[in-house]
Design a protein around this motif. Structure first.
Motif, short mmCIF file in Angstrom:
data_model
loop_
_atom_site.label_atom_id
_atom_site.label_comp_id
_atom_site.label_asym_id
_atom_site.label_seq_id
_atom_site.Cartn_x
_atom_site.Cartn_y
_atom_site.Cartn_z
N ALA A 41 0.83 -1.20 0.00
CA ALA A 41 0.00 0.00 0.00
C ALA A 41 0.87 1.26 0.00
O ALA A 41 0.60 2.22 -0.74
N PHE A 42 1.92 1.23 0.81
CA PHE A 42 2.81 2.40 0.84
C PHE A 42 3.56 2.53 -0.48
O PHE A 42 3.75 3.63 -1.00
N ALA A 43 3.99 1.41 -1.04
CA ALA A 43 4.68 1.45 -2.33
C ALA A 43 3.77 2.02 -3.40
O ALA A 43 4.21 2.77 -4.28
N LEU A 44 2.49 1.65 -3.34
CA LEU A 44 1.52 2.19 -4.30
C LEU A 44 1.45 3.71 -4.20
O LEU A 44 1.42 4.41 -5.22
N LYS A 45 1.44 4.21 -2.98
CA LYS A 45 1.40 5.67 -2.81
C LYS A 45 2.67 6.31 -3.35
O LYS A 45 2.60 7.38 -3.99
N ALA A 46 3.81 5.68 -3.11
CA ALA A 46 5.07 6.22 -3.63
C ALA A 46 5.03 6.28 -5.16
O ALA A 46 5.47 7.27 -5.77
N MET A 47 4.49 5.24 -5.78
CA MET A 47 4.39 5.23 -7.24
C MET A 47 3.42 6.30 -7.74
O MET A 47 3.69 6.99 -8.72
N ARG A 48 2.31 6.44 -7.05
CA ARG A 48 1.31 7.44 -7.46
C ARG A 48 1.84 8.86 -7.35
O ARG A 48 1.49 9.73 -8.15
N THR A 49 2.68 9.10 -6.36
CA THR A 49 3.21 10.45 -6.12
C THR A 49 4.56 10.66 -6.80
O THR A 49 5.18 11.71 -6.61
N HIS A 50 4.98 9.65 -7.56
CA HIS A 50 6.26 9.72 -8.29
C HIS A 50 7.44 9.97 -7.34
O HIS A 50 8.38 10.69 -7.67
N THR A 51 7.34 9.37 -6.16
CA THR A 51 8.44 9.45 -5.19
C THR A 51 9.45 8.36 -5.50
O THR A 51 9.08 7.20 -5.65
N LEU A 62 6.97 11.12 2.97
CA LEU A 62 5.70 10.60 2.45
C LEU A 62 5.00 9.75 3.52
O LEU A 62 3.78 9.84 3.70
N ALA A 63 5.77 8.93 4.24
CA ALA A 63 5.19 8.07 5.28
C ALA A 63 4.55 8.87 6.39
O ALA A 63 3.53 8.46 6.96
N ALA A 64 5.14 10.03 6.70
CA ALA A 64 4.63 10.85 7.80
C ALA A 64 3.19 11.29 7.57
O ALA A 64 2.45 11.54 8.53
N GLY A 65 2.78 11.37 6.30
CA GLY A 65 1.41 11.78 5.99
C GLY A 65 0.58 10.65 5.42
O GLY A 65 -0.38 10.90 4.68
N THR A 66 0.93 9.42 5.78
CA THR A 66 0.24 8.26 5.21
C THR A 66 -0.49 7.46 6.28
O THR A 66 0.04 7.23 7.37
N SER A 67 -1.70 7.05 5.95
CA SER A 67 -2.50 6.20 6.83
C SER A 67 -2.78 4.88 6.13
O SER A 67 -3.23 4.87 4.98
N ILE A 68 -2.49 3.76 6.80
CA ILE A 68 -2.72 2.44 6.23
C ILE A 68 -3.49 1.60 7.24
O ILE A 68 -3.14 1.55 8.42
N GLY A 69 -4.55 0.96 6.77
CA GLY A 69 -5.35 0.12 7.66
C GLY A 69 -5.76 -1.18 6.98
O GLY A 69 -5.76 -1.28 5.75
N LEU A 70 -6.08 -2.18 7.79
CA LEU A 70 -6.57 -3.47 7.30
C LEU A 70 -7.93 -3.71 7.94
O LEU A 70 -8.06 -3.65 9.17
N GLU A 71 -8.92 -4.00 7.10
CA GLU A 71 -10.27 -4.24 7.61
C GLU A 71 -10.71 -5.65 7.21
O GLU A 71 -10.84 -5.94 6.03
N PRO A 72 -10.91 -6.54 8.19
CA PRO A 72 -11.29 -7.92 7.87
C PRO A 72 -12.68 -8.02 7.25
O PRO A 72 -13.61 -7.33 7.68
N THR A 73 -12.82 -8.87 6.25
CA THR A 73 -14.10 -9.17 5.62
C THR A 73 -14.16 -10.68 5.43
O THR A 73 -13.14 -11.37 5.52
N PRO A 74 -15.34 -11.24 5.16
CA PRO A 74 -15.44 -12.70 4.95
C PRO A 74 -14.54 -13.22 3.84
O PRO A 74 -14.12 -14.37 3.85
#
Length: 228
Positions: A41-51, A62-74
């Motif tokens: 997920a963080f790598a995706l943000k780096a790619m999107r922001t051309h970092t 970039l990490a300082a302003g990044t939020s990552i979460g995991l939400e369980p589903t069936p």
């Protein structure tokens, strides 16, 4: 006990960590914390922001302003990046490769370890990755290190992707890519891939998936029974 069970699963790419973690989470009612998905997920943000994936300082900002979460589903975890569901995007091959590159930076690993510890602090989790038993949760109740020969792991990855029928890379290319990733993971300066001293090592080179799952499930069941 005040803290619920914590199961750590480490190992190289393609060893079956994610499959085992999903199975244990479903079977024992644990939360599956996919550390690989968090790095992707963080790598995706780096790619999107051309970092630049090689610029540790820029990635840290970039990490300082990044939020990552995991939400369980069936059907498995939803991966949430800055409030956006990116579950599908983080499975793309180029994102996986980018995750391997950003994860070598000590600043990013320290940030991610803090996040992972916060998510699993209360226990009741199974967490898979490269350094769970050695760094993230060295006091985990159970630690497994899954491994297999590079040839076996690459063949499984090739078959899981659909192989030639899906227009994917050749088996030789998949093996080459996996060996390169192993090299990065095992030789990085921060938290190199290695089994914890008290980890239970399972080599699945000549085992079926059902055999691996049965062996690990029985070990976890014994520990669960001992805690009652």
């Amino acid at each position: 006990m005040s803290r619920r069970l914590i199961v750590a699963i480490d190992g190289p790419a393609g060893a079956g960590k994610s499959t085992v973690a999903r199975h244990l989470a479903a079977h024992f009612g644990l939360l599956n914390l996919e550390t690989g998905a968090m790095y992707r997920a963080f790598a995706l943000k780096a790619m999107r922001t051309h970092t630049s994936l090689d610029n540790a300082e820029a990635l840290g900002r970039l990490a300082a302003g990044t939020s990552i979460g995991l939400e369980p589903t069936p059907s498995g975890n939803r991966v949430v990046l800055d409030g956006e569901d990116v579950t599908g995007q983080v499975r793309e091959p180029e994102v996986t490769q980018a995750a391997s590159k950003v994860s070598i930076h000590p600043t990013i690993r320290t940030w991610m370890v803090d996040l992972q510890r916060a998510l699993g602090a209360a226990g009741g989790v199974v967490m898979e990755g490269r350094d769970i038993g050695t760094v993230v949760f060295p006091d985990a109740d159970l630690k497994f290190f899954l491994d297999a020969s590079p040839e076996a792991r690459s063949q499984r990855r090739y078959e899981q992707s659909g192989g030639a029928t899906a227009g994917e890379a050749t088996p030789e290319a998949v093996l080459k890519e996996l060996r390169e990733r192993d090299q990065r993971d095992r030789n990085r300066a921060e938290s190199p891939l290695r089994p914890a001293e008290d980890a239970i090592l399972i080599d699945s080179t000549s085992l079926t998936l059902d055999q691996v799952l049965a062996r690990i499930e029985s070990i976890v069941q014994e520990r669960v029974a001992a805690r009652v």
